[in-house]
Structure formats: structure tokens, C-alpha cells
Scaffold this motif. Structure first.
Motif, PDB file in Angstrom:
ATOM      1  N   ASP A  38       0.901  -1.249   0.143  1.00  0.00           N
ATOM      2  CA  ASP A  38      -0.014   0.217  -0.489  1.00  0.00           C
ATOM      3  C   ASP A  38       0.645   1.314   0.144  1.00  0.00           C
ATOM      4  OD1 ASP A  38      -2.209   1.409   0.092  1.00  0.00           O
ATOM      5  OD2 ASP A  38      -3.432   0.994   1.416  1.00  0.00           O
ATOM      6  N   TYR A  39       0.203   2.705  -0.162  1.00  0.00           N
ATOM      7  CA  TYR A  39       1.443   3.808  -0.146  1.00  0.00           C
ATOM      8  C   TYR A  39       0.122   4.590   0.299  1.00  0.00           C
ATOM      9  CZ  TYR A  39       3.157   7.336  -3.241  1.00  0.00           C
ATOM     10  OH  TYR A  39       3.537   8.752  -3.769  1.00  0.00           O
ATOM     11  N   VAL A  40       0.535   5.340   1.726  1.00  0.00           N
ATOM     12  CA  VAL A  40      -0.382   5.745   2.279  1.00  0.00           C
ATOM     13  C   VAL A  40      -0.174   7.186   2.621  1.00  0.00           C
ATOM     14  CG1 VAL A  40      -1.095   5.628   4.332  1.00  0.00           C
ATOM     15  CG2 VAL A  40      -1.322   3.513   3.479  1.00  0.00           C
ATOM     16  N   ALA A  41      -0.979   7.971   2.934  1.00  0.00           N
ATOM     17  CA  ALA A  41      -0.077   9.712   2.438  1.00  0.00           C
ATOM     18  C   ALA A  41      -1.093  10.311   4.492  1.00  0.00           C
ATOM     19  CB  ALA A  41      -0.525  10.763   1.741  1.00  0.00           C
ATOM     20  N   ILE A  42      -0.194  10.379   5.229  1.00  0.00           N
ATOM     21  CA  ILE A  42      -0.867  10.922   6.460  1.00  0.00           C
ATOM     22  C   ILE A  42      -0.734  12.024   6.837  1.00  0.00           C
ATOM     23  CG2 ILE A  42      -0.942  11.106   8.743  1.00  0.00           C
ATOM     24  CD1 ILE A  42       0.346   7.879   8.792  1.00  0.00           C
ATOM     25  N   MET A  43      -1.836  13.594   7.317  1.00  0.00           N
ATOM     26  CA  MET A  43      -1.197  14.382   6.230  1.00  0.00           C
ATOM     27  C   MET A  43      -2.657  15.372   7.325  1.00  0.00           C
ATOM     28  SD  MET A  43      -3.238  15.118   2.707  1.00  0.00           S
ATOM     29  CE  MET A  43      -2.389  17.044   2.903  1.00  0.00           C
ATOM     30  N   GLY A  44      -1.933  16.121   7.942  1.00  0.00           N
ATOM     31  CA  GLY A  44      -2.718  16.589   9.186  1.00  0.00           C
ATOM     32  C   GLY A  44      -1.877  18.179   9.206  1.00  0.00           C
ATOM     33  N   HIS A 212      -0.965  11.824  -4.959  1.00  0.00           N
ATOM     34  CA  HIS A 212       0.006  10.227  -5.336  1.00  0.00           C
ATOM     35  C   HIS A 212      -0.403   8.993  -5.107  1.00  0.00           C
ATOM     36  CE1 HIS A 212       3.045  12.248  -8.317  1.00  0.00           C
ATOM     37  NE2 HIS A 212       2.476  13.352  -7.821  1.00  0.00           N
ATOM     38  N   ALA A 213      -0.395   9.159  -3.457  1.00  0.00           N
ATOM     39  CA  ALA A 213      -0.966   7.899  -2.612  1.00  0.00           C
ATOM     40  C   ALA A 213      -2.231   6.827  -3.340  1.00  0.00           C
ATOM     41  CB  ALA A 213      -1.337   8.383  -1.658  1.00  0.00           C
ATOM     42  N   LYS A 214      -1.963   5.964  -2.761  1.00  0.00           N
ATOM     43  CA  LYS A 214      -3.266   5.387  -2.581  1.00  0.00           C
ATOM     44  C   LYS A 214      -4.277   5.070  -1.813  1.00  0.00           C
ATOM     45  CE  LYS A 214      -0.367   1.216  -4.764  1.00  0.00           C
ATOM     46  NZ  LYS A 214       0.363  -0.129  -4.842  1.00  0.00           N
ATOM     47  N   ARG A 215      -4.191   5.899  -0.324  1.00  0.00           N
ATOM     48  CA  ARG A 215      -4.718   5.959   0.400  1.00  0.00           C
ATOM     49  C   ARG A 215      -4.359   7.821   1.301  1.00  0.00           C
ATOM     50  NH1 ARG A 215      -4.540   1.456   5.359  1.00  0.00           N
ATOM     51  NH2 ARG A 215      -6.100   2.678   6.851  1.00  0.00           N
ATOM     52  N   VAL A 216      -5.670   8.895   1.655  1.00  0.00           N
ATOM     53  CA  VAL A 216      -5.139   9.261   2.857  1.00  0.00           C
ATOM     54  C   VAL A 216      -6.097   9.076   4.107  1.00  0.00           C
ATOM     55  CG1 VAL A 216      -5.279  11.768   2.813  1.00  0.00           C
ATOM     56  CG2 VAL A 216      -5.113  10.882   0.140  1.00  0.00           C
ATOM     57  N   ILE A 217      -5.031   9.677   5.147  1.00  0.00           N
ATOM     58  CA  ILE A 217      -5.644   9.057   6.281  1.00  0.00           C
ATOM     59  C   ILE A 217      -5.172  11.168   7.169  1.00  0.00           C
ATOM     60  CG2 ILE A 217      -5.239   8.959   8.607  1.00  0.00           C
ATOM     61  CD1 ILE A 217      -4.408   5.772   7.022  1.00  0.00           C
ATOM     62  N   ILE A 225      -9.560  11.619  11.425  1.00  0.00           N
ATOM     63  CA  ILE A 225     -11.093  11.704  10.728  1.00  0.00           C
ATOM     64  C   ILE A 225     -10.974  11.843   9.016  1.00  0.00           C
ATOM     65  CG2 ILE A 225     -10.423  14.172  12.581  1.00  0.00           C
ATOM     66  CD1 ILE A 225     -11.046  15.862   9.719  1.00  0.00           C
ATOM     67  N   GLU A 226     -10.596  11.088   8.698  1.00  0.00           N
ATOM     68  CA  GLU A 226     -10.705  10.569   7.301  1.00  0.00           C
ATOM     69  C   GLU A 226      -9.919  10.054   6.761  1.00  0.00           C
ATOM     70  OE1 GLU A 226     -11.190  12.953   2.698  1.00  0.00           O
ATOM     71  OE2 GLU A 226      -9.501  13.629   4.013  1.00  0.00           O
ATOM     72  N   ASP A 227     -10.431   8.238   6.698  1.00  0.00           N
ATOM     73  CA  ASP A 227      -9.402   7.815   6.063  1.00  0.00           C
ATOM     74  C   ASP A 227      -9.962   6.916   3.966  1.00  0.00           C
ATOM     75  OD1 ASP A 227      -7.798   5.269   5.416  1.00  0.00           O
ATOM     76  OD2 ASP A 227      -8.140   4.399   6.713  1.00  0.00           O
ATOM     77  N   ARG A 228      -9.480   7.472   3.383  1.00  0.00           N
ATOM     78  CA  ARG A 228     -10.286   7.745   2.187  1.00  0.00           C
ATOM     79  C   ARG A 228      -9.001   6.504   1.511  1.00  0.00           C
ATOM     80  NH1 ARG A 228      -9.230  11.430  -1.857  1.00  0.00           N
ATOM     81  NH2 ARG A 228      -8.371  12.815   0.215  1.00  0.00           N
TER      82      ARG A 228
END
Length: 248
Positions: A38-44, A212-217, A225-228
Motif C-alpha cells: 500500500d501507499y499511504v499519505a498521512i496528512m494534518g 499520488h498515494a493510494k490512500r489518504v489518512i 477524521i478521514e481514511d479515504r
């Protein structure tokens, strides 16, 4: 046959700093599972808890409560020396500030974690050269950091992270110090690595990078608050495009 463990398995993790009136709840019951590939971006935003979470994922800090399993290993059960070994073998770090040793060549910088891991000289040279070639720097192996552009320095850092064949690439704002052209070059490399099956967790505050990520948290006040999902974990990242021929 049992299923392979998740690369990251974070279970109800909290992190509390201070006591009494100075108590800060940096993480409030974070639960995240990241499977292989997986390729996950963690944002905040600043203060959201993403830097605290990155430190825990990178085994640079420990939770106040909850459990964290890295590639099936319960991190909470390890002593400091065991944590250091786990970091070296399982995690490839990519930092915003590159963290290259100034008077060492690109090749020597990439070999460094392999040397710490006890890899013999001939093998670590082979693996370092292969990693530099993978990021398009086969012709820059003898250059020191001050002889490289910012984008090239970050690609050396990516090669260094790849050289140990880690279970996880953990990238903390990897494009934060780069111009737009170098940013695209580095993101293209991460896209290609994702296509090849690498597991990537990217800490960022930039929407363009997260696309660019496959998933955004997304974190706010230490909570998810979001896991898309933007693409399947075993599929191509949404912004994948091959590196242009001759990019250096």
C-alpha cells in the motif's frame, strides 16, 4: 496457510506528554492498518499529531498506550538495542532535510545503513550501486552532496532508504525542500516504487503530494477524521507515470 501480517498494525495508540495542567494528548486512540504494497499519505496541520505518529511508526518514540506491530513484531516488547536493529532492517527513512553526510560520496552515503547492519563490503557496494541506479543516479555515485542538486540529494536519500530492502519506506515531507521540478522527479520515483510493490507511508501537508498515494489518512487533534482510499492497495497509484527517459 495464515495470512501475511500487516506491515503496520497500529491499535488504539495514544501519546501523552506532560502532567497536570501541562498535559498534551498528542494522539488519541489511533488505529491504522497498512498492508504490504500500500501507499499511504498521512496528512494534518501543525499540531494534528502527524509528526508524533511518524516518530512512533519509525520506532523513534513509543506510545503511552495501545499496541504497534511492525511487520508482525510487537514494538512495545522490545528493548532499545532491539528497536535499533528493527529500525535498520525494517524501515527505510526519507527525511525532508536529506540527512546526507557532507564529505561522503553518494555511494558511501547509501552504503552507510548497510555498514551499520553488518553487511560485508562487496555486498553493500553491490546493493548501494543498484539502489542508486534505481533512482536514476548511476552516473553520480562518486559525487558528494555539495556537488548535487537538491533533487539529486533527495534521490540519494531515497536510494539509501531502499538499500536495506526494508518492509516500509517512511517518508517525512520528502518534497518539502524541493522546487517543483525536483518534487515531480521524487514523486515519480515513489510512484514507480509503489508499482513495484513497495510499502510507502508518506507524511505530508500538501494535497498535490497526497494525490499520488493510494490512500489518504487525515489527522485533526490526534484523531483520524478521514481514511479515504484513492486506488486499490495492490493496484497502481493514481498519479503513476513512468520517469521520463534521461531524467537525472
Amino acid at each position: 496457510m495464515s495470512a501475511a501480517p500487516a506491515v503496520l498494525d497500529v491499535r488504539a495508540v495514544t501519546k501523552v506528554y506532560g502532567e497536570g495542567d501541562t498535559t498534551v494528548h498528542a494522539l488519541r486512540g489511533i488505529t491504522i492498518r497498512v498492508d504490504r504494497g500500500d501507499y499511504v499519505a498521512i496528512m494534518g496541520a501543525s499540531g494534528s499529531g502527524k509528526s508524533t505518529l511518524m516518530n512512533i511508526l519509525g520506532c523513534l518514540d513509543i506510545p503511552s498506550d495501545g499496541r504497534y506491530l511492525l511487520d508482525g513484531t510487537d514494538v512495545g516488547s522490545l528493548e532499545e538495542r532491539q528497536l535499533s536493529i528493527l529500525r535498520n532492517r525494517k524501515i527505510g527513512f526519507i527525511f525532508q532535510s536529506f540527512n546526507l553526510i557532507p564529505r561522503m560520496t553518494a555511494l558511501a552515503n547509501v552504503e552507510l545503513p548497510l555498514a551499520y547492519g553488518g553487511v560485508k563490503p562487496a555486498e553493500r557496494r553491490r546493493r548501494a550501486l543498484a539502489a542508486l541506479a534505481e533512482v536514476g543516479l548511476a552516473d553520480r555515485v562518486g559525487h558528494e552532496p555539495n556537488e548535487l542538486s537538491g533533487g539529486q540529494q533527495q534521490r540519494v536519500a531515497v536510494a539509501r532508504a531502499l538499500a536495506t530492502a526494508p518492509a516500509l519506506l517512511l517518508a517525512d515531507e520528502p518534497t518539502g525542500n524541493l522546487d517543483s521540478k525536483s518534487t515531480l522527479d521524487v514523486l515519480d520515483i515513489l510512484d514507480r516504487l509503489s508499482v513495484s510493490g513497495r510499502t510507502i507511508v508518506l507524511i505530508t501537508h500538501e494535497d498535490e503530494v497526497a494525490r499520488h498515494a493510494k490512500r489518504v489518512i487525515r489527522l485533526v487533534d490526534g484523531q483520524v477524521i478521514e481514511d479515504r482510499r484513492q486506488a486499490p492497495a495492490d493496484g497502481y497509484p493514481p498519479k503513476f507515470a513512468p520517469l521520463a527517459e534521461g531524467v537525472r
